[in-house]
Design a protein around this motif. Structure first.
Motif, PDB file in Angstrom:
ATOM      1  N   ASN A 110      13.572  -9.545   4.398  1.00 26.34           N
ATOM      2  CA  ASN A 110      13.180 -10.954   4.514  1.00 26.34           C
ATOM      3  C   ASN A 110      11.694 -11.188   4.276  1.00 26.34           C
ATOM      4  OD1 ASN A 110      15.729 -12.275   5.130  1.00 26.34           O
ATOM      5  ND2 ASN A 110      15.710 -10.953   6.928  1.00 26.34           N
ATOM      6  N   LEU A 111      11.059 -10.243   3.621  1.00 24.96           N
ATOM      7  CA  LEU A 111       9.638 -10.391   3.328  1.00 24.96           C
ATOM      8  C   LEU A 111       9.426 -11.579   2.396  1.00 24.96           C
ATOM      9  CD1 LEU A 111       6.941  -8.965   3.986  1.00 24.96           C
ATOM     10  CD2 LEU A 111       7.163  -7.800   1.793  1.00 24.96           C
ATOM     11  N   LYS A 112       8.477 -12.421   2.757  1.00 22.06           N
ATOM     12  CA  LYS A 112       8.183 -13.622   1.968  1.00 22.06           C
ATOM     13  C   LYS A 112       6.779 -13.598   1.375  1.00 22.06           C
ATOM     14  CE  LYS A 112      12.024 -15.733   3.195  1.00 22.06           C
ATOM     15  NZ  LYS A 112      13.107 -14.937   2.708  1.00 22.06           N
ATOM     16  N   GLU A 113       5.865 -12.891   2.054  1.00 21.70           N
ATOM     17  CA  GLU A 113       4.463 -12.947   1.649  1.00 21.70           C
ATOM     18  C   GLU A 113       3.842 -11.556   1.689  1.00 21.70           C
ATOM     19  OE1 GLU A 113       0.772 -14.865   3.898  1.00 21.70           O
ATOM     20  OE2 GLU A 113       2.187 -16.375   3.151  1.00 21.70           O
ATOM     21  N   LEU A 114       3.140 -11.218   0.614  1.00 23.59           N
ATOM     22  CA  LEU A 114       2.442  -9.942   0.497  1.00 23.59           C
ATOM     23  C   LEU A 114       0.980 -10.231   0.184  1.00 23.59           C
ATOM     24  CD1 LEU A 114       2.464  -6.822   0.254  1.00 23.59           C
ATOM     25  CD2 LEU A 114       3.036  -7.139  -2.169  1.00 23.59           C
ATOM     26  N   LYS A 115       0.095  -9.767   1.054  1.00 21.58           N
ATOM     27  CA  LYS A 115      -1.338  -9.990   0.852  1.00 21.58           C
ATOM     28  C   LYS A 115      -1.971  -8.702   0.336  1.00 21.58           C
ATOM     29  CE  LYS A 115      -1.713 -13.473   4.451  1.00 21.58           C
ATOM     30  NZ  LYS A 115      -2.411 -13.898   5.674  1.00 21.58           N
ATOM     31  N   ILE A 116      -2.644  -8.818  -0.810  1.00 23.40           N
ATOM     32  CA  ILE A 116      -3.295  -7.650  -1.424  1.00 23.40           C
ATOM     33  C   ILE A 116      -4.718  -8.001  -1.865  1.00 23.40           C
ATOM     34  CG2 ILE A 116      -1.188  -6.432  -2.094  1.00 23.40           C
ATOM     35  CD1 ILE A 116      -1.519  -7.639  -4.908  1.00 23.40           C
ATOM     36  N   LEU A 117      -5.465  -8.603  -0.993  1.00 24.44           N
ATOM     37  CA  LEU A 117      -6.848  -8.968  -1.292  1.00 24.44           C
ATOM     38  C   LEU A 117      -7.755  -7.743  -1.180  1.00 24.44           C
ATOM     39  CD1 LEU A 117      -5.378 -11.448   0.339  1.00 24.44           C
ATOM     40  CD2 LEU A 117      -7.636 -12.405   0.297  1.00 24.44           C
ATOM     41  N   GLU A 118      -8.915  -7.830  -1.780  1.00 21.86           N
ATOM     42  CA  GLU A 118      -9.976  -6.835  -1.592  1.00 21.86           C
ATOM     43  C   GLU A 118      -9.567  -5.405  -1.953  1.00 21.86           C
ATOM     44  OE1 GLU A 118     -13.135  -7.684  -0.645  1.00 21.86           O
ATOM     45  OE2 GLU A 118     -12.562  -9.785  -0.496  1.00 21.86           O
ATOM     46  N   ILE A 119      -8.933  -5.258  -3.104  1.00 18.23           N
ATOM     47  CA  ILE A 119      -8.647  -3.915  -3.620  1.00 18.23           C
ATOM     48  C   ILE A 119      -9.252  -3.864  -5.026  1.00 18.23           C
ATOM     49  CG2 ILE A 119      -6.908  -2.138  -4.076  1.00 18.23           C
ATOM     50  CD1 ILE A 119      -5.028  -3.603  -2.147  1.00 18.23           C
ATOM     51  N   ASP A 139       0.410  -7.570   5.179  1.00 18.94           N
ATOM     52  CA  ASP A 139      -0.956  -7.614   4.659  1.00 18.94           C
ATOM     53  C   ASP A 139      -1.480  -6.192   4.503  1.00 18.94           C
ATOM     54  OD1 ASP A 139      -3.615  -8.046   4.035  1.00 18.94           O
ATOM     55  OD2 ASP A 139      -4.006  -9.386   5.721  1.00 18.94           O
ATOM     56  N   ILE A 140      -1.693  -5.798   3.252  1.00 23.76           N
ATOM     57  CA  ILE A 140      -2.282  -4.477   2.971  1.00 23.76           C
ATOM     58  C   ILE A 140      -3.619  -4.647   2.242  1.00 23.76           C
ATOM     59  CG2 ILE A 140      -0.137  -3.155   3.052  1.00 23.76           C
ATOM     60  CD1 ILE A 140      -0.081  -3.311  -0.042  1.00 23.76           C
ATOM     61  N   SER A 141      -4.242  -5.782   2.443  1.00 21.86           N
ATOM     62  CA  SER A 141      -5.539  -6.052   1.824  1.00 21.86           C
ATOM     63  C   SER A 141      -6.543  -4.968   2.197  1.00 21.86           C
ATOM     64  CB  SER A 141      -6.078  -7.402   2.298  1.00 21.86           C
ATOM     65  OG  SER A 141      -5.219  -8.444   1.929  1.00 21.86           O
ATOM     66  N   GLU A 144       7.405 -10.104  12.832  1.00 24.81           N
ATOM     67  CA  GLU A 144       7.391 -11.076  11.741  1.00 24.81           C
ATOM     68  C   GLU A 144       6.166 -10.922  10.849  1.00 24.81           C
ATOM     69  OE1 GLU A 144       8.087 -15.125  12.960  1.00 24.81           O
ATOM     70  OE2 GLU A 144       9.379 -14.471  14.599  1.00 24.81           O
ATOM     71  N   ILE A 145       5.046 -10.530  11.453  1.00 23.13           N
ATOM     72  CA  ILE A 145       3.788 -10.412  10.711  1.00 23.13           C
ATOM     73  C   ILE A 145       3.187  -9.036  10.999  1.00 23.13           C
ATOM     74  CG2 ILE A 145       1.462 -11.351  10.401  1.00 23.13           C
ATOM     75  CD1 ILE A 145       2.622 -14.042  11.487  1.00 23.13           C
ATOM     76  N   LEU A 146       2.902  -8.300   9.932  1.00 21.47           N
ATOM     77  CA  LEU A 146       2.296  -6.976  10.061  1.00 21.47           C
ATOM     78  C   LEU A 146       1.027  -6.943   9.219  1.00 21.47           C
ATOM     79  CD1 LEU A 146       2.302  -4.055  11.046  1.00 21.47           C
ATOM     80  CD2 LEU A 146       3.838  -3.496   9.138  1.00 21.47           C
ATOM     81  N   GLU A 147      -0.097  -6.818   9.905  1.00 20.71           N
ATOM     82  CA  GLU A 147      -1.393  -6.761   9.231  1.00 20.71           C
ATOM     83  C   GLU A 147      -1.925  -5.331   9.294  1.00 20.71           C
ATOM     84  OE1 GLU A 147      -4.071 -10.221   9.826  1.00 20.71           O
ATOM     85  OE2 GLU A 147      -2.618 -10.757  11.395  1.00 20.71           O
ATOM     86  N   LEU A 148      -2.111  -4.755   8.122  1.00 27.53           N
ATOM     87  CA  LEU A 148      -2.583  -3.375   8.012  1.00 27.53           C
ATOM     88  C   LEU A 148      -3.863  -3.285   7.189  1.00 27.53           C
ATOM     89  CD1 LEU A 148       0.895  -1.776   7.244  1.00 27.53           C
ATOM     90  CD2 LEU A 148      -0.333  -1.726   9.423  1.00 27.53           C
ATOM     91  N   SER A 149      -4.534  -4.382   7.022  1.00 26.90           N
ATOM     92  CA  SER A 149      -5.670  -4.432   6.108  1.00 26.90           C
ATOM     93  C   SER A 149      -6.812  -3.503   6.513  1.00 26.90           C
ATOM     94  CB  SER A 149      -6.173  -5.869   5.968  1.00 26.90           C
ATOM     95  OG  SER A 149      -6.553  -6.395   7.208  1.00 26.90           O
ATOM     96  N   PHE A 150      -7.491  -3.030   5.481  1.00 29.42           N
ATOM     97  CA  PHE A 150      -8.680  -2.196   5.603  1.00 29.42           C
ATOM     98  C   PHE A 150      -8.441  -0.929   6.428  1.00 29.42           C
ATOM     99  CE2 PHE A 150     -10.069  -6.432   4.520  1.00 29.42           C
ATOM    100  CZ  PHE A 150     -10.853  -6.175   3.411  1.00 29.42           C
ATOM    101  N   ASN A 151      -7.366  -0.249   6.094  1.00 28.04           N
ATOM    102  CA  ASN A 151      -7.074   1.063   6.661  1.00 28.04           C
ATOM    103  C   ASN A 151      -7.105   2.091   5.533  1.00 28.04           C
ATOM    104  OD1 ASN A 151      -6.458   1.010   9.626  1.00 28.04           O
ATOM    105  ND2 ASN A 151      -5.136  -0.666   8.977  1.00 28.04           N
ATOM    106  N   HIS A 152      -6.846   3.334   5.863  1.00 25.28           N
ATOM    107  CA  HIS A 152      -6.877   4.420   4.887  1.00 25.28           C
ATOM    108  C   HIS A 152      -5.469   4.821   4.448  1.00 25.28           C
ATOM    109  CE1 HIS A 152     -11.126   4.694   5.715  1.00 25.28           C
ATOM    110  NE2 HIS A 152     -10.891   4.912   6.997  1.00 25.28           N
ATOM    111  N   LEU A 153      -4.562   3.881   4.491  1.00 24.20           N
ATOM    112  CA  LEU A 153      -3.168   4.148   4.139  1.00 24.20           C
ATOM    113  C   LEU A 153      -3.027   4.425   2.644  1.00 24.20           C
ATOM    114  CD1 LEU A 153      -1.658   1.179   6.166  1.00 24.20           C
ATOM    115  CD2 LEU A 153      -1.523   3.587   6.796  1.00 24.20           C
ATOM    116  N   THR A 154      -2.154   5.367   2.320  1.00 26.85           N
ATOM    117  CA  THR A 154      -1.818   5.625   0.921  1.00 26.85           C
ATOM    118  C   THR A 154      -0.367   5.258   0.643  1.00 26.85           C
ATOM    119  OG1 THR A 154      -1.254   7.915   1.437  1.00 26.85           O
ATOM    120  CG2 THR A 154      -3.505   7.494   0.673  1.00 26.85           C
TER     121      THR A 154
END
Length: 141
Positions: free
Chosen positions: A107-116, A88-90, A62-72
């Motif tokens: 069914n994605l409801k929320e996209l986090k894109i902070l700190e870019i 979360d791809i912040s 339900e929740i996938l947090e990938l923040s602060f990685n080197h993903l392209t």
């Protein structure tokens, strides 16, 4: 009296189960042991360059947090995650754009894109407009 006690016990168990928070898995190997049980996967700060296609095994995620990685980019397999609500791809500063697969997550409801910081205001506004069907979070609330 015994019937009332049994009913109250069953009710207490139901309430307890309802109020439990999701277990957060923070390590890929741990999560892969029982992927069908994983509902919240936090792989933030793991220096990931790619997300393995095996992500599709997390059918209850339900929740996938990938923040602060080197993903392209993100794998196409994300579209198979029918229960995914929050992504979360912040801080994934190597992402030049939101990967196209994000639009296809059912069914994605929320996209986090902070700190870019590389994404200027105009780009952020365009993303918010393009993804108007989602709650796009661009700063701490």
């Amino acid at each position: 009296m015994k019937k009332i006690a049994t009913t109250l016990f069953a009710l207490a168990i139901s309430i307890s189960a309802f109020t439990q928070t999701l277990k957060v898995y923070s390590y890929w190997d741990e999560a892969m042991k029982e992927p069908e049980k994983v509902q919240h996967l936090d792989l933030s700060l793991k220096q990931l360059k790619t997300l393995p296609p095996e992500i599709e095994k997390f059918v209850n995620l339900e929740i996938l947090e990938l923040s602060f990685n080197h993903l392209t980019d993100l794998p196409a397999e994300l579209v198979t995650l029918k229960k995914l609500r929050v992504l979360d791809i912040s801080g994934c500063r190597r992402m030049k754009n939101i990967p196209p697969v994000v639009k296809e997550i059912p069914n994605l409801k929320e996209l986090k894109i902070l700190e870019i910081p590389e994404w200027n205001t105009a780009k952020i506004e365009a993303i918010i407009k393009e993804y108007s069907h989602l709650k796009v979070i661009t700063k701490e609330e």
